[in-house]
Design a protein around this motif. Structure first.
Motif, PDB file in Angstrom:
ATOM      1  N   VAL A  34     -36.852  53.116 -48.414  1.00  0.00           N
ATOM      2  CA  VAL A  34     -36.990  51.727 -48.856  1.00  0.00           C
ATOM      3  C   VAL A  34     -38.243  51.162 -48.205  1.00  0.00           C
ATOM      4  CG1 VAL A  34     -34.505  51.360 -49.175  1.00  0.00           C
ATOM      5  CG2 VAL A  34     -35.560  50.901 -46.949  1.00  0.00           C
ATOM      6  N   MET A  35     -38.669  49.979 -48.651  1.00  0.00           N
ATOM      7  CA  MET A  35     -39.803  49.326 -48.014  1.00  0.00           C
ATOM      8  C   MET A  35     -39.390  48.852 -46.628  1.00  0.00           C
ATOM      9  SD  MET A  35     -42.006  45.992 -49.209  1.00  0.00           S
ATOM     10  CE  MET A  35     -42.203  46.605 -50.888  1.00  0.00           C
ATOM     11  N   ARG A  36     -40.228  49.116 -45.627  1.00  0.00           N
ATOM     12  CA  ARG A  36     -39.923  48.718 -44.264  1.00  0.00           C
ATOM     13  C   ARG A  36     -41.195  48.254 -43.573  1.00  0.00           C
ATOM     14  NH1 ARG A  36     -41.631  52.356 -40.461  1.00  0.00           N
ATOM     15  NH2 ARG A  36     -42.231  54.446 -41.188  1.00  0.00           N
ATOM     16  N   THR A  37     -41.015  47.606 -42.447  1.00  0.00           N
ATOM     17  CA  THR A  37     -42.154  47.163 -41.660  1.00  0.00           C
ATOM     18  C   THR A  37     -42.533  48.238 -40.644  1.00  0.00           C
ATOM     19  OG1 THR A  37     -40.737  46.095 -40.010  1.00  0.00           O
ATOM     20  CG2 THR A  37     -41.430  44.752 -41.901  1.00  0.00           C
ATOM     21  N   PHE A  38     -43.738  48.143 -40.131  1.00  0.00           N
ATOM     22  CA  PHE A  38     -44.169  49.011 -39.035  1.00  0.00           C
ATOM     23  C   PHE A  38     -45.142  48.218 -38.175  1.00  0.00           C
ATOM     24  CE2 PHE A  38     -47.511  49.566 -42.141  1.00  0.00           C
ATOM     25  CZ  PHE A  38     -48.668  49.742 -41.406  1.00  0.00           C
ATOM     26  N   SER A  39     -45.471  48.734 -37.020  1.00  0.00           N
ATOM     27  CA  SER A  39     -46.423  48.066 -36.132  1.00  0.00           C
ATOM     28  C   SER A  39     -47.542  49.027 -35.773  1.00  0.00           C
ATOM     29  CB  SER A  39     -45.729  47.571 -34.863  1.00  0.00           C
ATOM     30  OG  SER A  39     -45.411  48.666 -34.011  1.00  0.00           O
ATOM     31  N   ILE A  40     -48.589  48.477 -35.182  1.00  0.00           N
ATOM     32  CA  ILE A  40     -49.715  49.321 -34.785  1.00  0.00           C
ATOM     33  C   ILE A  40     -49.286  50.341 -33.727  1.00  0.00           C
ATOM     34  CG2 ILE A  40     -50.513  47.843 -32.905  1.00  0.00           C
ATOM     35  CD1 ILE A  40     -52.728  49.663 -35.508  1.00  0.00           C
ATOM     36  N   LEU A  41     -48.240  50.033 -32.964  1.00  0.00           N
ATOM     37  CA  LEU A  41     -47.747  50.982 -31.959  1.00  0.00           C
ATOM     38  C   LEU A  41     -47.178  52.235 -32.605  1.00  0.00           C
ATOM     39  CD1 LEU A  41     -46.017  48.611 -29.366  1.00  0.00           C
ATOM     40  CD2 LEU A  41     -48.256  49.713 -29.207  1.00  0.00           C
ATOM     41  N   ASP A  42     -46.680  52.121 -33.849  1.00  0.00           N
ATOM     42  CA  ASP A  42     -46.192  53.304 -34.551  1.00  0.00           C
ATOM     43  C   ASP A  42     -47.334  54.282 -34.823  1.00  0.00           C
ATOM     44  OD1 ASP A  42     -43.526  52.400 -34.744  1.00  0.00           O
ATOM     45  OD2 ASP A  42     -44.054  51.129 -36.437  1.00  0.00           O
ATOM     46  N   LEU A  43     -48.550  53.740 -34.970  1.00  0.00           N
ATOM     47  CA  LEU A  43     -49.720  54.594 -35.201  1.00  0.00           C
ATOM     48  C   LEU A  43     -50.340  55.066 -33.894  1.00  0.00           C
ATOM     49  CD1 LEU A  43     -51.442  52.574 -38.081  1.00  0.00           C
ATOM     50  CD2 LEU A  43     -49.782  54.432 -38.258  1.00  0.00           C
ATOM     51  N   GLU A  44     -50.106  54.321 -32.815  1.00  0.00           N
ATOM     52  CA  GLU A  44     -50.671  54.710 -31.524  1.00  0.00           C
ATOM     53  C   GLU A  44     -49.806  55.749 -30.810  1.00  0.00           C
ATOM     54  OE1 GLU A  44     -51.402  51.320 -29.097  1.00  0.00           O
ATOM     55  OE2 GLU A  44     -52.990  50.537 -30.393  1.00  0.00           O
TER      56      GLU A  44
END
Length: 214
Positions: A34-44
């Protein structure tokens, strides 16, 4: 010449850019099951080499308006981070140098080293942003195990060095203030810094840029 004066400026820039980046982060969405949120920390802090591609591909899988909004916000945050970096690492540098000026010879050496070591996380932050900006395309591929491991090590050093400098310097300054070992002239700068922090904290309660419902 006046480290406290410049510290007030760098902290103000740090907080302002952090506030804008926080607003941009509220527009980060990706499509999984499903559509969800993420943060820049997920990429770091990706746990595997598949994590970043999964998030990026999920962005391109979003409906067109949401896709463009997320891509624009993410790119904007990564570019704005180039302004955040010198302000944030510069603030830690100035804090460490101020502490070094009040220390004995051994303490001076320690905090001068911690100050100049901030160039390392700054460099790693630049590399990280360039890496992520180049990854933002629909045909993104997983990095090799060696590259992924190097990225994780780089992030560990980036956060480790910067947090060590900040915590050591702040703890030492608080000790000096609590024991009365400070120059009276520096109190006005402390009040300015406290005022900046209060304003920034207050802005967090204003509902700017709320996330769209997924």
């Amino acid at each position: 010449i006046n480290g406290w004066y410049w510290l007030c400026i760098t902290v103000a820039v740090t907080l302002l850019t952090a506030f804008i980046m926080n607003l941009q982060g509220k527009q980060f969405f990706t499509m999984g099951v499903v559509m969800r949120t993420f943060s820049i920390l997920d990429l770091e802090f990706p746990s595997s080499s598949k994590d970043i591609p999964s998030v990026i591909k999920g962005i391109y899988a979003l409906p067109a308006p949401q896709q463009q909004q997320t891509l624009q916000a993410l790119r904007g945050q990564l570019w704005l981070d180039f302004l955040f970096m010198p302000a944030a690492y510069g603030s830690i540098f100035l804090l460490c140098m101020e502490v070094a000026g009040k220390m004995n010879e051994a303490g001076q050496v320690l905090f001068v080293w911690l100050a100049w070591l901030q160039a390392v996380p700054w460099l790693f932050d630049i590399i990280e942003n360039i890496y992520l900006l180049r990854k933002m395309r629909p045909d993104i591929a997983c990095s090799s195990k060696a590259v992924h491991k190097a990225y994780q090590v780089m992030e560990a050093f980036k956060w480790g060095i910067s947090l060590t400098g900040f915590v050591f310097a702040l703890s030492s300054l608080l000790f000096f203030w609590l024991t009365g070992n400070y120059a009276v002239a520096s109190l006005r700068y402390l009040l300015i810094l406290a005022g900046e922090a209060v304003v920034f904290a207050g802005l967090q309660f204003i509902p700017f840029g709320r996330r769209s419902k997924a």
